[in-house]
Design an enzyme around this catalytic site. Sequence first.
Site, mmCIF file in Angstrom:
data_model
loop_
_atom_site.group_PDB
_atom_site.id
_atom_site.type_symbol
_atom_site.label_atom_id
_atom_site.label_comp_id
_atom_site.label_asym_id
_atom_site.label_seq_id
_atom_site.Cartn_x
_atom_site.Cartn_y
_atom_site.Cartn_z
ATOM 1 N N HIS B 37 0.837 -1.206 0.000
ATOM 2 C CA HIS B 37 0.000 0.000 0.000
ATOM 3 C C HIS B 37 0.871 1.255 0.000
ATOM 4 C CE1 HIS B 37 -3.517 -2.480 0.760
ATOM 5 N NE2 HIS B 37 -4.286 -1.403 0.702
ATOM 6 N N LYS B 105 -10.006 -9.586 6.550
ATOM 7 C CA LYS B 105 -10.745 -10.068 7.722
ATOM 8 C C LYS B 105 -10.704 -9.030 8.831
ATOM 9 C CE LYS B 105 -6.970 -11.849 10.287
ATOM 10 N NZ LYS B 105 -6.630 -11.528 11.677
#
Lengths: 279, 190
Positions: B37, B105
């Site tokens: 990222h 998650k």
Amino acid sequence: MTGKITYDAVVKATIDTIKEAETLLPDDVIKALETAKKNESSDVARSQIEAILKNIEIAGNNSIPLCQDTGILIFYVDIGRDLHIDFDLKGAILEATRIATQQVPLRPNAVDPLTRNNSSDNTGEGLPDIKYDFVEGEQLKITVAPKGAGSENMSVLKMMNPTELKSIDNFIVETVLNAGGRPCPPVIVGVGIGGSFDKAARLAKSSLLRTVDDMNDEEKAVLSRINSLGIGPMGLGGDTTALAVYLNTSHCHTASLPVAINIQCWANRHASVTLGGDE
Amino acid sequence: MEYHLKTPLKKEDVEQLDAGDIVYLTGTVLTARDEAHARILEMHEEGLELPFELEGAAIYHCGPLMQQIERKWSVVAAGPTTSDRMSKMTPDLLERFNVRALVGKGGMNNVAESLKGKCIYLAYTGGCAALAAGSIKNVPQVHWLDLGMPEAVWELEVVEFGPLIVGIDTKGNDLFTSIKERARESFLNK
């Protein structure tokens, strides 16, 4: 003493034990998950536990790690005091870790904390973490507990005020609440109360080696408070947020009350091997 | 409701989904964690072109365990990682690229607003890495292996990857936040 323990025997046994810990889950945890599946009232929650049980079956049948986060390795080594070890025991455990990284295989997770350079073999300064203890007898027992970061990152330690005894339960429940779905619930909550700053953390972590059916009434009461939150498997809602709570204590300084909470995901992985002695 | 979607995803594909729906994905997913990222945003800042396509992409928060045999990579285990570690960088990412799905998650804090009208958050069961590996059929490419195996960007070809639960939909409904709010209320009322 029969069967002298050698460097090679320790390396081999340790590799096998790492593999067992990474690919098979202890029976008590599987049973607890099966019970949770039966008792779940939410469909989404049940689907999550079903996926977990299916995953455990696939990993076991194919001998592959249960989770891609194969963790960092925590070793508990019990050395019988009548045992004579004339080789580099730590070196043998390190070599086993390097070989297991290739053979099991394990994801290379060990990085320098500041440069973030990956050692690529799960060893490094202080890793794997090995805790030694001397016990009666002439055996060597090696336990490995791989610890993943998802649940480890949600763990906390607080130096509480000795008069705050009554708020320990609240602190535990709120810690699980704040963690939400991040540590992969249903979790197992290891709590260390007392000792010292570092000992409380060690107590919390080593309590995760206990079994689910070994909880006392106080622990069951905290478990039931956690499950009444409704966070559920993976934080998607449901009746099962935790499978077990363990409260392990140690005497501490009269002016102190350290409380450490080590959260463990549903994959409470660990395995042991015993070498030497009369077998 | 249950949906079976193919990547690259269109805006309409994701707009129809509601929090709580079940999704199965087929096509390519790109893994990206913290380091990837950061690098994506840095390269965009510097006007550099990325070595992979983010238009209509599904980003999988996952640091897989891979094995290389005779130069060919295969997946050993590839469950989701904790998505919330990427929460701070996600709004920036979605402003610059038309990423249509985030898979991970545990939910993500304060991203529902930046997902509105364009992207969904899908939850896969944490720790189910052996199960996930079964739906990954091929590994066409890997990028940025210098970041280490878990942090590299892996292109994974998936077939019927799921069940994925819609955790945050494009209308701003966030399943994780509402469950946590209810839990906090019950905690404070004890």
